[in-house]
Design a protein around this motif. Sequence first.
Motif, short mmCIF file in Angstrom:
data_model
loop_
_atom_site.label_atom_id
_atom_site.label_comp_id
_atom_site.label_asym_id
_atom_site.label_seq_id
_atom_site.Cartn_x
_atom_site.Cartn_y
_atom_site.Cartn_z
N GLY A 179 0.79 -1.23 0.00
CA GLY A 179 0.00 0.00 0.00
C GLY A 179 0.82 1.27 0.00
O GLY A 179 0.29 2.35 0.30
N ILE A 180 2.10 1.18 -0.36
CA ILE A 180 2.98 2.35 -0.34
C ILE A 180 3.05 2.96 -1.73
O ILE A 180 3.11 2.26 -2.75
N ASP A 181 3.08 4.28 -1.79
CA ASP A 181 3.17 5.04 -3.04
C ASP A 181 4.63 5.07 -3.51
O ASP A 181 5.50 5.58 -2.80
N VAL A 182 4.88 4.53 -4.69
CA VAL A 182 6.24 4.39 -5.21
C VAL A 182 6.28 4.83 -6.66
O VAL A 182 5.35 4.56 -7.43
N ALA A 183 7.37 5.48 -7.04
CA ALA A 183 7.62 5.81 -8.44
C ALA A 183 9.03 5.33 -8.78
O ALA A 183 9.92 5.33 -7.93
N THR A 184 9.22 4.90 -10.03
CA THR A 184 10.54 4.44 -10.46
C THR A 184 10.87 5.03 -11.83
O THR A 184 9.99 5.42 -12.60
N GLY A 185 12.17 5.06 -12.11
CA GLY A 185 12.68 5.44 -13.42
C GLY A 185 13.78 4.48 -13.81
O GLY A 185 14.00 3.47 -13.14
N PRO A 186 14.49 4.76 -14.88
CA PRO A 186 15.53 3.83 -15.34
C PRO A 186 16.59 3.51 -14.29
O PRO A 186 17.07 2.38 -14.22
N ASP A 187 16.92 4.51 -13.46
CA ASP A 187 17.98 4.28 -12.48
C ASP A 187 17.63 4.85 -11.10
O ASP A 187 18.52 5.12 -10.30
N TRP A 188 16.34 5.00 -10.82
CA TRP A 188 15.96 5.58 -9.53
C TRP A 188 14.64 5.01 -9.03
O TRP A 188 13.86 4.43 -9.80
N ILE A 189 14.43 5.17 -7.73
CA ILE A 189 13.17 4.82 -7.09
C ILE A 189 12.87 5.85 -6.03
O ILE A 189 13.78 6.33 -5.33
N GLU A 190 11.62 6.26 -5.93
CA GLU A 190 11.20 7.20 -4.90
C GLU A 190 10.05 6.60 -4.12
O GLU A 190 9.05 6.18 -4.70
N ILE A 191 10.21 6.57 -2.80
CA ILE A 191 9.22 5.96 -1.91
C ILE A 191 8.67 7.04 -1.00
O ILE A 191 9.43 7.76 -0.34
N ARG A 192 7.36 7.16 -0.97
CA ARG A 192 6.72 8.20 -0.15
C ARG A 192 6.26 7.62 1.18
O ARG A 192 5.96 6.43 1.27
N PRO A 193 6.18 8.44 2.21
CA PRO A 193 5.82 7.94 3.54
C PRO A 193 4.46 7.26 3.55
O PRO A 193 3.54 7.64 2.81
N GLY A 194 4.33 6.25 4.38
CA GLY A 194 3.06 5.53 4.49
C GLY A 194 3.18 4.46 5.56
O GLY A 194 4.26 4.21 6.11
N THR A 195 2.06 3.84 5.83
CA THR A 195 2.03 2.76 6.81
C THR A 195 1.81 1.44 6.07
O THR A 195 0.70 1.19 5.58
N PRO A 196 2.84 0.63 5.93
CA PRO A 196 2.67 -0.65 5.22
C PRO A 196 1.61 -1.50 5.91
O PRO A 196 1.55 -1.58 7.14
N ALA A 197 0.77 -2.13 5.11
CA ALA A 197 -0.34 -2.91 5.64
C ALA A 197 -0.24 -4.35 5.17
O ALA A 197 -0.08 -4.62 3.98
N GLY A 198 -0.32 -5.29 6.12
CA GLY A 198 -0.36 -6.71 5.80
C GLY A 198 -1.76 -7.24 6.01
O GLY A 198 -2.68 -6.48 6.31
N PRO A 199 -1.97 -8.54 5.82
CA PRO A 199 -0.94 -9.52 5.45
C PRO A 199 -0.60 -9.44 3.96
O PRO A 199 -1.48 -9.24 3.13
#
Length: 417
Positions: free
Chosen positions: A346-366
């Motif tokens: 449930g985390i907001d993520v963006a990626t490119g050819p050589d990068w990744i950006e992760i935004r704050p959030g509360t990971p939810a399981g299971p």
Amino acid sequence: MTVIDIPGSKSVTARALFLAAAAEGTTTLLRPLHSDDSEGFAEGLKALGYAVRQEPGAWHIEGRPAGPGVAEADVYCRDGATTARFLPALAAAGHGTFRFDASAQMRRRPLGPLTTALRELGVRLTHGEQEGHHPLTVHAAGVKGGALTLDAGLSSQYLTALLMLGPLTAEGLDITVTDLVSEPYVEITLAMMRAFGAEITRADGADGRTRTYSVAPTGYRACTYAIEPDASTSSYFFAAAALVPGAEVTVPGLGTGALQGDLAFVDVLRRMGAEVEITDRATTVRSTGRLNGLTVNMRDISDTMPTLAALAPFAEGPVRIEDVANTRVKECDRLDACAENLRRLGIDVATGPDWIEIRPGTPAGPVEIATHGDHRIVMSFAVTALRTPGITFDDPGCVRKTFPDFHPVFARFSQAL
């Protein structure tokens, strides 16, 4: 405070096995890593006719400066990139026909820059299926040496294999590098080669974009060599200590004199707000109860990219990791694997050819983590699981590649935090 003993470095163990096999005399390796990768490397040496005697806490290798002790061999490299890239270079310095193959995962990983360079040095070799990939047959007749140009932008292991080959050539080797990733791993190689008696110099090009390593044809001398704890493996424990309020962990054996560049991961944790203390004997990380977002270039410590990605959701701001294109050609595409699993949580993520950006959030399981057979994906998301109940792994056993006992060790560690 929790003190944890980390297994020996995978990278240092692999280099030490190569150097010991090539050295004059019998080398003793202290605290070598016991894992699928290092065992596979040792088995490869045995298949090539080297005498390797393994005891608890010490391995003894009888060196053969003239090359493999057999005229023909089949070597299965398992999943090990160091095995698959270093052993063909070692075999090329001898005489005989040596066939190398590897797992389906390792067959997909590129070998071309190394085999192209070996061909430039006059080594006769053939790829059994896809050009630039295993399986590979080396028809060895010794290596004269000379000069070559290498692009090591995908992996520093190509350069390491050629550097370690240099002292075994008849005339030495001059390697001009046009691009290089994970440079600290090359520094490990150079330091270890010198410990075994090699002579290497470096000259930077006037354009500032190239460098040339000159390796003299000295051969190697056997020694007793202690393997330091694995800095990449330590990253999971350091990250856990930074994440859990009030936690603190010390890893003995990794300090100011450590060879491994991945210890610089603790500098990233310091920038995020953790307290870090490095002495000549150990490194300690303490939680301050908060983690800041940041933008960080991890080109030189890219094996710890998944560790930071798995920790990133708990930061107070976005975490952007840049210049890690080479992580797409590891055991799996680690950029996509990290993004995929974070999105599952449930985390907001963006990626490119050589990068990744992760935004704050509360990971939810299971959530079941898709490991893609990659040990670093499992160990990284074990950190996420400290604050996210219900995380499981589709292939938890793939940690045998570098740390077979990871799950019970990490479980005991987490209980002590």
